[in-house]
Design an enzyme around this catalytic site. Structure first.
Site, PDB file in Angstrom:
ATOM      1  N   GLU A 252     -28.261  -0.275 -16.210  1.00  0.00           N
ATOM      2  CA  GLU A 252     -27.678   0.063 -17.408  1.00  0.00           C
ATOM      3  C   GLU A 252     -28.517   0.505 -18.604  1.00  0.00           C
ATOM      4  OE1 GLU A 252     -24.360   0.567 -17.490  1.00  0.00           O
ATOM      5  OE2 GLU A 252     -24.191   0.350 -15.594  1.00  0.00           O
ATOM      6  N   SER A 517      12.103  12.818  10.997  1.00  0.00           N
ATOM      7  CA  SER A 517      13.256  13.627  10.793  1.00  0.00           C
ATOM      8  C   SER A 517      13.786  13.318   9.295  1.00  0.00           C
ATOM      9  CB  SER A 517      14.333  13.452  11.885  1.00  0.00           C
ATOM     10  OG  SER A 517      14.050  13.994  12.933  1.00  0.00           O
TER      11      SER A 517
END
Length: 855
Positions: A252, A517
């Site tokens: 960082e 279906s």
């Protein structure tokens, strides 16, 4: 005698009043000058026609008026144009108070033309400027403005370029001063007014409890963050773990211990990314701590500028040791872990001081994207980045870097702290996901805010859903994974949510699956949009299609040869729906079906499926979630009005005020014309009404309900992989799905294949009946039915076909209002009664084909 040596000549003026011209002999009249002016001077000889020679200077230095002074010849000057009042021939008048020896002057007439006279000879007063004369113009630099109508000389062009550059240079000076002084002044002013939070304040603010409630206000759970029960690590403990510190700095901010709290190059890079839409914040650890402490992560240049000032002030207020200690105690690292100590246990089940360099690098890498703790690819990429940065900064030898392996975290379920257990644990996860998606609130935001979250879950409905699943699944194989979602069609509120038995692992209610279906109603929507309706007939034996290697098969023997669309829906005939999408809806039939599904409420990406006709039977690459299917069928139940499904009703601040509330958005799903939109939805409902009864799972007490079953085959194995039942009343839409763990086949306790009408259908039927009974809901109808295209035959039956439910009529109507289901339909227009003889049905052999489905 006056000797007027300097004269201007006139022509046509009257003689001296006395007729005496004393100087006439001495100054003969000249006929050459034809120009005159109306201006008169006493120094002029009225009769002189030529310029007089300039008189010689007298001994006393003054021009003489007499005497025999020597005279010198004067060269006439160029003439000047001046206005003579009255013109050359204007009448004259005597000057007031003058005797006859003085000349007369012309009367004023401003409209007379201008005449030219020779310039005044030397020794006389300067004659006045012309009335049309103006002084030359100068610019602000004192330079004479040039006439723009004439070509410029090279010198003039050079001067102009020099002048332009001088102006540009001055403007740049001003701009540079503002660029330097402005930010410095703003920085100093902001520095005086901003306040920086102390680490102790942030620690107190992090210990927030989130309350989750049911729709009726009863408490669903309290979520206590990890930080509430953790012990904050001290600087001395961190200093004893240099591997952790070095990993965080490498990931960082590698200059943290020496910078002023911000990195100017990083700030500029972040500003450019925000303006250009790029990614990357460029924040130092101090700036990140400011964001954590204030909870303000809004993307704006102003916020970034204030953050820089706060970081600088914090750097001068607190020591580096205090800042890094507070940062590592409060930063969120994923897996519901806040702080390095909690994250060490959440990822590796270990104390942070015992982490090796590889483990520390993974935790440091997760600071940038803590929400991606389930994304293994992302975790590996970040780990590699941090390890390389450790080498670049001299904190890890290159040889050790090559020897290190990616440290696989322990399974999340083993370390996850759960506020809710059992099936309702999936509700908590789904609620947090929805807040992230719709309200922009991350897990970190929710827990830091101490919010109260009111859900749409009804406690009775949730209990009924869990009871229905437990009742039907009792004694069934352990590898079956049922899911149930119930949606109110009138509001979009999710009343019951079941994503799994233990609340951990895969959330089956939100997992994309092949619908089989149960996807066919969207084929029907696409067909209805073309103006064709339920009465369209197709040859059920047509089962081969271009581009498909195997025939399309049906799950059961059809009871008709030329079947209507209504019969095809009731019997779930794959061949007819495949034919509709491939031929009737061409070109682009699969895409039209995908569009209809999205209009109804399917949010899963259907782009791959939209290129394949298998979408017609819910196969191929067609995948949807249980939530989506419940929502899409709710659109049919609501007569074509789509309402977004949601689990969160509102989010309250700790003081009880509303922080965020779900919007009551709704829209017409299928057509911009309200009547046509409702007709399409109502025709779909008409086709789905016989299915529950035909599938032997009708609603109790003759209540009207519509729905569709679905089954998806497991490749070419002959076994089934997915089974569905989705159906609705006007008051509730419920979807039930069933999958096998790890992609296994689904078989019941007796080893038989599970179809949609079996286990999922039984769960659906049990829940729907109990729900309507418990809440004492009236038997509502679905409104007026107006057929689109040809009238369907869904109410016809044959001797061999299963009954369509109690009281199933044998008439078809062009227009009908579905009243109480125990009564025969009341026709409102023409009615035709017809019975259909049992057709000769060909035998269809073979499996479903690739990705085939059945009802």
């Amino acid at each position: 005698m006056n000797d007027h040596r300097d004269t201007r000549h006139r022509r046509g003026e009257p003689a001296w009043p006395t007729g005496d011209d004393p100087d006439g002999a001495r100054w003969p009249r000249s006929e050459e000058s034809q120009e005159r002016t109306g201006f008169w001077s006493p120094l002029w000889d009225e009769d002189d026609e030529a310029p007089a020679p300039r008189p010689a200077a007298r001994a006393n230095g003054r021009s003489g008026n007499g005497g025999g002074a020597a005279r010198t010849q004067h060269v006439p000057q160029p003439t000047q144009a001046i206005r003579r009042p009255g013109g050359p021939n204007a009448p004259t008048v005597a000057l007031p108070g003058r005797g006859p020896g003085y000349p007369r002057v012309p009367r004023d007439n401003s409209n007379d033309p201008t005449e030219l006279l020779p310039a005044t000879p030397g020794g006389t007063r300067r004659e006045p400027d012309l009335l049309t004369h103006r002084d030359p113009d100068y610019d602000e630099d004192g330079d004479l403005l040039e006439d723009e109508d004439r070509p410029l000389t090279e010198e003039e062009r050079r001067r102009r370029r020099k002048k332009i550059w001088r102006r540009v240079r001055r403007t740049m000076y001003v701009f540079l001063v503002l660029m330097i002084v402005g930010p410095v002044l703003a920085f100093l002013i902001t520095y005086q007014f901003v306040a920086v939070p102390s680490p102790e304040d942030v620690r107190t603010g992090a210990d927030q409890v989130v309350t989750m409630k049911y729709a009726n206000g009863d408490e669903l759970t309290k979520i206590v963050p990890e930080g509430a029960n953790r012990t904050f690590v001290t600087w001395e403990e961190l200093r004893a773990a240099p591997k952790v510190l070095n990993a965080v700095f490498a990931a960082e901010d590698n200059t943290f211990m020496t910078n002023a709290g911000f990195d100017i190059s990083g700030v500029m890079r972040a500003g450019w990314n925000q303006l250009s839409g790029g990614s990357g914040g460029g924040s130092t650890i101090t700036q990140q701590y400011i964001k954590v402490a204030t909870g303000n992560d809004q993307k704006s240049p102003i916020r970034k500028a204030v953050e820089v000032v706060k970081a600088y002030k914090m750097n001068r207020t607190f020591s580096k040791e205090q800042i890094i200690t507070a940062y590592l105690n409060t930063i969120y690292l994923g897996r519901s872990a806040y702080g390095i100590a909690a994250a060490s246990k959440a990822y590796f089940g270990a104390e942070f001081k015992n982490l090796n360099q590889s483990q520390a690098a993974l935790l440091a890498g997760m600071i940038q994207g803590p929400g991606k703790f389930k994304d293994l690819t992302y975790m590996q990429r970040r780990w590699n980045y941090v390890m390389d940065q450790l080498v670049s900064n001299g904190w890890l030898p290159a040889a050790e870097r090559k020897a290190e392996q990616f440290p696989a975290p322990v399974p999340y379920e083993q370390t996850k702290t759960k506020a809710l257990t059992g099936p309702r644990g999936q509700i908590q996860r789904a609620v947090f996901n929805e807040l992230q998606e719709k309200a922009g609130l991350s897990d970190d935001d929710v827990q830091r805010g101490g919010f109260t979250i009111q859900t749409t879950i009804d406690p009775q409905a949730q209990s009924l859903a869990e009871d229905a699943v437990n009742q039907v699944m009792k004694g069934q194989p352990q590898n079956l994974r049922p899911a149930l979602v119930a949606v109110d069609p009138k509001t979009g509120e999710i009343k019951a949510y079941y994503g799994g038995a233990d609340g951990v692992g895969t959330n089956w209610a939100d997992a994309p699956q092949e619908p089989g279906s149960s996807f066919k109603p969207f084929d029907l929507v696409a067909l209805l949009k073309t103006g064709k309706g339920l009465g369209e007939e197709y040859d059920v034996s047509v089962n081969t299609f271009p581009g498909r290697s195997k025939p399309v098969a049906n799950a059961s023997n059809p009871t008709c040869k030329m079947c209507t669309v209504a019969d095809a829906m009731k019997q779930s005939l794959n061949t007819i729906f495949y034919n509709i999408v491939t031929n009737t809806l061409r070109p682009g039939g699969p895409q039209k079906v995908a569009d209809a599904a999205k209009e109804a409420g399917i949010t899963e990406p259907l782009a791959p499926a939209a290129q394949d006709s298998n979408i017609s039977i819910g196969g191929g690459q067609t995948q949807v979630s249980t939530v989506d299917m419940a929502s899409a069928y709710a659109t049919f139940a609501a007569r074509g009005m789509y309402r977004s499904p949601h689990l969160v009703a509102k989010v309250l601040n700790p003081d009880g005020s509303v922080y965020w509330q779900a919007s009551a958005d709704e829209k017409q799903a299928f057509d911009s014309d309200a009547k046509q939109n409702e007709k399409i939805a109502r025709n779909v409902t008409e086709a789905l009404l016989p299915v529950p009864g035909y599938s032997k799972i009708p609603c109790a007490d003759g209540r009207l309900c519509a729905g569709k079953t679905g089954t998806h085959q497991l490749g070419d194995t002959g076994n089934n992989a997915k089974a569905w039942m989705v159906g609705y009343t006007p008051q509730l839409s419920t979807a039930v799905s069933l999958s096998g763990a790890n992609g296994e086949a689904i078989n019941d306790a007796k080893g038989g294949d599970i179809f949609g009408a079996k286990v999922p259908g039984k769960i659906w039927q049990t829940f729907m009946n109990n729900y309507h009974k418990t809440f004492k809901l009236p038997k509502e109808n679905f409104g007026l039915y107006e057929a689109i295209g040809k009238e369907g035959s869904q109410f016809s039956t044959s001797a061999s076909s299963p009954p369509s439910g109690p009281g199933q009529p044998t008439t078809t109507t062009t227009t009908r209002d579905r009243g109480r289901p125990t009564d025969p339909p009341t026709p409102t227009t023409t009615t035709t009664t017809q019975r259909f003889p049992r057709p000769t049905v060909p035998t269809v052999t073979g499996g479903f084909g690739p990705g085939g489905t059945g009802g």
